[in-house]
Motif scaffolding. Structure first.
Motif, PDB file in Angstrom:
ATOM      1  N   MET A 276       0.823  -1.206   0.000  1.00 46.36           N
ATOM      2  CA  MET A 276       0.000   0.000   0.000  1.00 46.36           C
ATOM      3  C   MET A 276       0.859   1.258   0.000  1.00 46.36           C
ATOM      4  SD  MET A 276      -2.987  -1.227   2.687  1.00 46.36           S
ATOM      5  CE  MET A 276      -4.085   0.184   2.444  1.00 46.36           C
TER       6      MET A 276
ATOM      7  N   ALA B 228      -5.384   7.702   2.254  1.00 39.03           N
ATOM      8  CA  ALA B 228      -6.345   6.734   1.742  1.00 39.03           C
ATOM      9  C   ALA B 228      -7.777   7.117   2.095  1.00 39.03           C
ATOM     10  CB  ALA B 228      -6.039   5.346   2.310  1.00 39.03           C
TER      11      ALA B 228
ATOM     12  N   CYS C 297      -9.794  -3.271   5.529  1.00 35.78           N
ATOM     13  CA  CYS C 297      -9.095  -2.293   4.695  1.00 35.78           C
ATOM     14  C   CYS C 297      -8.864  -0.978   5.434  1.00 35.78           C
ATOM     15  CB  CYS C 297      -9.879  -2.055   3.404  1.00 35.78           C
ATOM     16  SG  CYS C 297      -9.788  -3.441   2.253  1.00 35.78           S
TER      17      CYS C 297
ATOM     18  N   SER D 274      -5.211   0.495   6.272  1.00 37.67           N
ATOM     19  CA  SER D 274      -4.895   1.862   5.847  1.00 37.67           C
ATOM     20  C   SER D 274      -4.380   2.696   7.016  1.00 37.67           C
ATOM     21  CB  SER D 274      -6.136   2.521   5.243  1.00 37.67           C
ATOM     22  OG  SER D 274      -6.560   1.828   4.082  1.00 37.67           O
TER      23      SER D 274
ATOM     24  N   VAL E 214      -6.238   9.003   6.830  1.00 40.37           N
ATOM     25  CA  VAL E 214      -7.249   8.063   6.341  1.00 40.37           C
ATOM     26  C   VAL E 214      -8.627   8.698   6.508  1.00 40.37           C
ATOM     27  CG1 VAL E 214      -8.301   5.788   6.589  1.00 40.37           C
ATOM     28  CG2 VAL E 214      -5.830   6.062   6.923  1.00 40.37           C
TER      29      VAL E 214
ATOM     30  N   TYR F 199      -5.813  11.895  -2.020  1.00 42.13           N
ATOM     31  CA  TYR F 199      -5.700  10.549  -1.464  1.00 42.13           C
ATOM     32  C   TYR F 199      -6.025   9.516  -2.557  1.00 42.13           C
ATOM     33  CZ  TYR F 199      -5.702  12.188   3.449  1.00 42.13           C
ATOM     34  OH  TYR F 199      -5.388  12.771   4.661  1.00 42.13           O
TER      35      TYR F 199
ATOM     36  N   ILE G  86      -9.274   3.152  -1.726  1.00 40.84           N
ATOM     37  CA  ILE G  86      -8.892   1.785  -1.392  1.00 40.84           C
ATOM     38  C   ILE G  86     -10.067   0.849  -1.690  1.00 40.84           C
ATOM     39  CG2 ILE G  86      -8.016   0.246   0.399  1.00 40.84           C
ATOM     40  CD1 ILE G  86      -6.156   2.623  -0.347  1.00 40.84           C
TER      41      ILE G  86
END
Length: 332
Positions: A23, A36, A49, A53, A62, A193, A196
């Motif tokens: 990632m 993300a 996920c 992240s 995030v 960002y 994901i």
């Protein structure tokens, strides 16, 4: 060595580090993005996920985006907030019902349902879902969809779903996943960002996703993992128990519906073992003995996996142009 569920065991710590490294490389060094965006719904895949992240980029980089609509499970938002709190990520609420009403999502869907069940009226409390036969191992039935409605009094009625109505219901419902995808990209582009993707191996390779909907993302960190392996990561990463014990749902139709009921037709533990066996050419006799099934049952599952993959190949295709196609008889 007897074939058993041990073949699906992973080293969660090592796998977490491997995914995090991937990632960081793809998002930071390849895409030059700063963090993300993850769509969260209280489901196991999006939860893993988000946890990955937060480890990869830090919670402050995030964005957890909750995107409920009027048919969403009542507990989804509460579980998404619980998840965000567990990993110190600030959640953002985006109610997508108005956008879906603008697309006439519900109206188009309900028109098709009413052609099968004329009494159906969502305004009066009727609910609906699409289902597949759930006895895959015991009956050699094809993936023929049926429509189930639930009356305001709780009575269930089910009929085989004609093709035109099936296509209209699915096309209308897919507005939901595609609206969520565009919402995620708004938040990703606003922050520089990456989006994901939360799809796992089961969903991607058997075609349980919407093209340019929940299939639309910049990277897909768990796409190589069977569902049961995602649960192993969830426990290691500390995903709240309330989410880990929740039955995976489609969160698409107004009536409650599990992923098994809508698409997979098998419990994940059983399906993952059978699918692993097929992919790794484990002899059918050995699979049957190790799982306590008959060889006929194993073969039925193998046939279903191949059928799903074949009929959903188009979902996994990238857009192509004429120059991408080698025409027979022309020099390549």
């Amino acid at each position: 060595m007897t074939f058993s569920e041990d073949v699906l065991k992973i080293d969660p710590a090592a796998e977490t580090e491997r995914i995090i490294s991937f990632m960081r490389e793809q998002v930071g060094r390849v895409m030059h993005r700063r963090g993300a965006v993850v769509g969260v719904s209280g489901g196991i895949d999006s939860s893993v996920c988000l946890a990955l992240s937060a480890r990869a980029f830090g919670p402050q980089r995030v964005a957890a985006i909750m995107m409920p609509e009027k048919d969403s499970e009542a507990e989804s938002e509460a579980l998404a907030r619980l998840l965000s709190d567990a990993f110190d990520v600030k959640p953002t609420l985006e109610v997508i019902t108005p956008a879906l009403e603008g697309f006439r999502c519900y109206q188009r869907r309900d028109e098709a349902i009413a052609r099968v069940f004329p009494e159906y009226d969502a305004a009066k409390g009727y609910k609906a879902k699409i289902v597949l036969p759930n006895n895959l191992l015991d009956d050699n039935t094809l993936n023929v969809f049926k429509l189930t409605i639930i009356t305001p009094e709780g009575e269930e009625k089910t009929q085989r779903l004609p093709l035109n109505e099936y296509l209209q219901i699915v096309a209308a419902s897919n507005f939901k996943q595609r609206t969520r995808m565009t919402t995620l990209y708004y938040h990703a582009e606003e922050r520089n960002y990456a989006v994901i993707g939360t799809g796992n191996k089961n969903e991607h390779e058997q075609g349980f996703f919407v093209k340019y909907g929940d299939g639309g993302a910049d990277i897909k960190p768990i796409i190589h993992l069977y569902k049961t392996q995602v649960y192993q990561l969830a426990e290691y990463l500390g995903v709240p128990e309330e989410i880990r014990r929740r039955q995976p749902t489609t969160d698409t139709y107004s009536a409650h519906q599990s992923q098994e009921e809508f698409f997979f037709r098998l419990p994940f533990k059983t399906m993952d073992l059978l699918w692993y066996a097929q992919e790794n050419n484990v002899p059918i006799a050995e699979v049957a003995e190790g799982m306590g099934l008959t060889e006929v049952q194993v073969q039925r599952a193998f046939d279903d996996f191949k059928r799903k993959q074949r009929t959903t190949d188009y979902l996994r295709m990238n857009p192509i142009g004429l120059d991408d196609v080698v025409v027979e008889g022309e020099p390549s």
